[in-house]
Design a protein around this motif. Structure first.
Motif, PDB file in Angstrom:
ATOM      1  N   VAL A 161       0.846  -1.196   0.000  1.00  0.00           N
ATOM      2  CA  VAL A 161       0.000   0.000   0.000  1.00  0.00           C
ATOM      3  C   VAL A 161       0.883   1.248   0.000  1.00  0.00           C
ATOM      4  O   VAL A 161       1.818   1.351   0.796  1.00  0.00           O
ATOM      5  CB  VAL A 161      -0.928   0.011   1.234  1.00  0.00           C
ATOM      6  N   ASP A 162       0.579   2.190  -0.881  1.00  0.00           N
ATOM      7  CA  ASP A 162       1.290   3.475  -0.919  1.00  0.00           C
ATOM      8  C   ASP A 162       0.710   4.382   0.169  1.00  0.00           C
ATOM      9  O   ASP A 162      -0.069   5.285  -0.089  1.00  0.00           O
ATOM     10  CB  ASP A 162       1.160   4.117  -2.300  1.00  0.00           C
ATOM     11  N   VAL A 163       1.102   4.097   1.415  1.00  0.00           N
ATOM     12  CA  VAL A 163       0.547   4.789   2.582  1.00  0.00           C
ATOM     13  C   VAL A 163       0.920   6.267   2.578  1.00  0.00           C
ATOM     14  O   VAL A 163       0.071   7.125   2.825  1.00  0.00           O
ATOM     15  CB  VAL A 163       1.020   4.112   3.894  1.00  0.00           C
ATOM     16  N   ASN A 164       2.177   6.575   2.319  1.00  0.00           N
ATOM     17  CA  ASN A 164       2.634   7.969   2.425  1.00  0.00           C
ATOM     18  C   ASN A 164       2.350   8.806   1.190  1.00  0.00           C
ATOM     19  O   ASN A 164       2.584  10.004   1.198  1.00  0.00           O
ATOM     20  CB  ASN A 164       4.125   8.009   2.765  1.00  0.00           C
ATOM     21  N   GLY A 165       1.842   8.192   0.134  1.00  0.00           N
ATOM     22  CA  GLY A 165       1.494   8.929  -1.071  1.00  0.00           C
ATOM     23  C   GLY A 165      -0.007   8.946  -1.279  1.00  0.00           C
ATOM     24  O   GLY A 165      -0.719   9.831  -0.792  1.00  0.00           O
ATOM     25  N   VAL A 166      -0.516   7.934  -1.980  1.00  0.00           N
ATOM     26  CA  VAL A 166      -1.932   7.880  -2.365  1.00  0.00           C
ATOM     27  C   VAL A 166      -2.853   7.921  -1.142  1.00  0.00           C
ATOM     28  O   VAL A 166      -3.819   8.688  -1.110  1.00  0.00           O
ATOM     29  CB  VAL A 166      -2.215   6.628  -3.234  1.00  0.00           C
ATOM     30  N   VAL A 167      -2.578   7.122  -0.121  1.00  0.00           N
ATOM     31  CA  VAL A 167      -3.463   7.061   1.050  1.00  0.00           C
ATOM     32  C   VAL A 167      -3.481   8.388   1.785  1.00  0.00           C
ATOM     33  O   VAL A 167      -4.552   8.940   2.071  1.00  0.00           O
ATOM     34  CB  VAL A 167      -3.048   5.918   2.012  1.00  0.00           C
ATOM     35  N   ARG A 168      -2.316   8.909   2.093  1.00  0.00           N
ATOM     36  CA  ARG A 168      -2.230  10.169   2.846  1.00  0.00           C
ATOM     37  C   ARG A 168      -2.963  11.288   2.118  1.00  0.00           C
ATOM     38  O   ARG A 168      -3.762  12.018   2.701  1.00  0.00           O
ATOM     39  CB  ARG A 168      -0.762  10.548   3.066  1.00  0.00           C
ATOM     40  N   LYS A 169      -2.739  11.385   0.813  1.00  0.00           N
ATOM     41  CA  LYS A 169      -3.393  12.444   0.029  1.00  0.00           C
ATOM     42  C   LYS A 169      -4.902  12.246  -0.023  1.00  0.00           C
ATOM     43  O   LYS A 169      -5.664  13.194   0.146  1.00  0.00           O
ATOM     44  CB  LYS A 169      -2.813  12.488  -1.387  1.00  0.00           C
ATOM     45  N   HIS A 170      -5.342  11.013  -0.265  1.00  0.00           N
ATOM     46  CA  HIS A 170      -6.782  10.762  -0.373  1.00  0.00           C
ATOM     47  C   HIS A 170      -7.499  11.056   0.944  1.00  0.00           C
ATOM     48  O   HIS A 170      -8.623  11.559   0.935  1.00  0.00           O
ATOM     49  CB  HIS A 170      -7.067   9.326  -0.821  1.00  0.00           C
ATOM     50  N   LEU A 171      -6.872  10.749   2.064  1.00  0.00           N
ATOM     51  CA  LEU A 171      -7.496  10.988   3.370  1.00  0.00           C
ATOM     52  C   LEU A 171      -7.319  12.426   3.845  1.00  0.00           C
ATOM     53  O   LEU A 171      -7.904  12.818   4.856  1.00  0.00           O
ATOM     54  CB  LEU A 171      -6.920  10.030   4.424  1.00  0.00           C
ATOM     55  N   GLY A 172      -6.516  13.218   3.119  1.00  0.00           N
ATOM     56  CA  GLY A 172      -6.256  14.596   3.550  1.00  0.00           C
ATOM     57  C   GLY A 172      -5.520  14.639   4.874  1.00  0.00           C
ATOM     58  O   GLY A 172      -5.727  15.541   5.686  1.00  0.00           O
ATOM     59  N   ALA A 173      -4.657  13.660   5.086  1.00  0.00           N
ATOM     60  CA  ALA A 173      -3.928  13.535   6.351  1.00  0.00           C
ATOM     61  C   ALA A 173      -2.511  14.098   6.225  1.00  0.00           C
ATOM     62  O   ALA A 173      -1.924  14.080   5.154  1.00  0.00           O
ATOM     63  CB  ALA A 173      -3.856  12.065   6.754  1.00  0.00           C
ATOM     64  N   ARG A 174      -1.995  14.598   7.324  1.00  0.00           N
ATOM     65  CA  ARG A 174      -0.590  15.031   7.355  1.00  0.00           C
ATOM     66  C   ARG A 174       0.315  13.816   7.466  1.00  0.00           C
ATOM     67  O   ARG A 174       1.425  13.805   6.970  1.00  0.00           O
ATOM     68  CB  ARG A 174      -0.337  15.956   8.535  1.00  0.00           C
ATOM     69  N   LYS A 175      -0.192  12.791   8.176  1.00  0.00           N
ATOM     70  CA  LYS A 175       0.593  11.578   8.400  1.00  0.00           C
ATOM     71  C   LYS A 175      -0.350  10.379   8.291  1.00  0.00           C
ATOM     72  O   LYS A 175      -1.468  10.416   8.777  1.00  0.00           O
ATOM     73  CB  LYS A 175       1.227  11.628   9.792  1.00  0.00           C
ATOM     74  N   ALA A 176       0.123   9.335   7.645  1.00  0.00           N
ATOM     75  CA  ALA A 176      -0.656   8.097   7.561  1.00  0.00           C
ATOM     76  C   ALA A 176       0.275   6.935   7.866  1.00  0.00           C
ATOM     77  O   ALA A 176       1.455   6.955   7.515  1.00  0.00           O
ATOM     78  CB  ALA A 176      -1.268   7.936   6.173  1.00  0.00           C
ATOM     79  N   SER A 177      -0.273   5.930   8.537  1.00  0.00           N
ATOM     80  CA  SER A 177       0.514   4.747   8.875  1.00  0.00           C
ATOM     81  C   SER A 177      -0.435   3.560   9.024  1.00  0.00           C
ATOM     82  O   SER A 177      -1.659   3.727   9.073  1.00  0.00           O
ATOM     83  CB  SER A 177       1.282   4.971  10.186  1.00  0.00           C
ATOM     84  N   PHE A 178       0.144   2.376   9.101  1.00  0.00           N
ATOM     85  CA  PHE A 178      -0.668   1.192   9.346  1.00  0.00           C
ATOM     86  C   PHE A 178      -1.190   1.278  10.778  1.00  0.00           C
ATOM     87  O   PHE A 178      -0.461   1.655  11.688  1.00  0.00           O
ATOM     88  CB  PHE A 178       0.144  -0.078   9.133  1.00  0.00           C
ATOM     89  N   ALA A 179      -2.447   0.949  10.971  1.00  0.00           N
ATOM     90  CA  ALA A 179      -3.035   0.980  12.305  1.00  0.00           C
ATOM     91  C   ALA A 179      -2.426  -0.136  13.145  1.00  0.00           C
ATOM     92  O   ALA A 179      -2.112  -1.216  12.623  1.00  0.00           O
ATOM     93  CB  ALA A 179      -4.551   0.809  12.214  1.00  0.00           C
TER      94      ALA A 179
END
Length: 190
Positions: A98-116
């Motif tokens: 999963v492209d957590v720091n690219g696609v996911v972070r941008k789609h969620l509008g998050a400053r930081k994204a990581s695996f829960a």
């Protein structure tokens, strides 16, 4: 309904998931029971798998090497912006990450994204670690689905438990609650 041959993999038998509700976790069983949409519920199949063969290499050797390209993983991510945390699920092909720091972070509008964390993922979904599936996730969650998964005829994915898998038409993932199909969500490993 009588057992049938699975459309992918070397499984002894496949059965409609609706006939196997007792083998699914509560949230997954409820989602199968309430299934509606263009993909009929009868096309959601359950196959029994040995949890001792869960390691990818051993699993593929036993159930069929072609499954690497026909299987997907569902992972729970947490996007943070300030004090707000948004949980979401991502579905990508098993041979990708999963492209957590690219696609996911941008789609969620998050400053930081990581695996829960594992306890958050299992506690919030009501599913077992290693068996999380997009079928039966909390309806309010964003569900990000890689386009490569949606474009696959049949996809092997978790069933909510470590024992057993679901085989689902790829196009069904786009009809799940909160689903958004995205290009580039899954990126090659390495």
């Amino acid at each position: 309904m009588r057992p049938m041959r699975a459309p992918i993999g070397n499984f002894d038998q496949a059965r409609p998931a609706a006939d196997c509700l007792d083998l699914l976790t509560g949230p997954v069983a409820a989602a199968v029971r309430a299934w509606t949409g263009p993909v009929p519920a009868e096309q959601l199949l359950f196959v029994d798998t040995d949890p001792d063969l869960a390691d990818t290499a051993v699993f593929l050797e036993h159930y069929g090497p072609a499954l690497l390209d026909q299987s997907a993983n569902c992972v729970v991510v947490a996007g943070k912006r300030g004090e707000t945390t948004t949980l979401a699920a991502c579905v990508v092909k098993s041979a990708t990450r999963v492209d957590v720091n690219g696609v996911v972070r941008k789609h969620l509008g998050a400053r930081k994204a990581s695996f829960a964390p594992m306890d958050t993922a299992t506690g919030e979904t009501g599913m077992e670690y290693g068996g999380i599936t997009p079928v039966g996730l909390p309806a309010a969650w964003p569900l990000l689905v890689d386009a490569a998964v949606a474009d696959t005829e049949w996809v092997l994915i978790g069933s909510g438990r470590r024992r057993g898998k679901l085989i689902v038409p790829g196009k069904a993932f786009g009809q799940l609650p909160g689903a958004v199909v995205l290009e580039g969500l899954g990126v090659p490993v390495g």
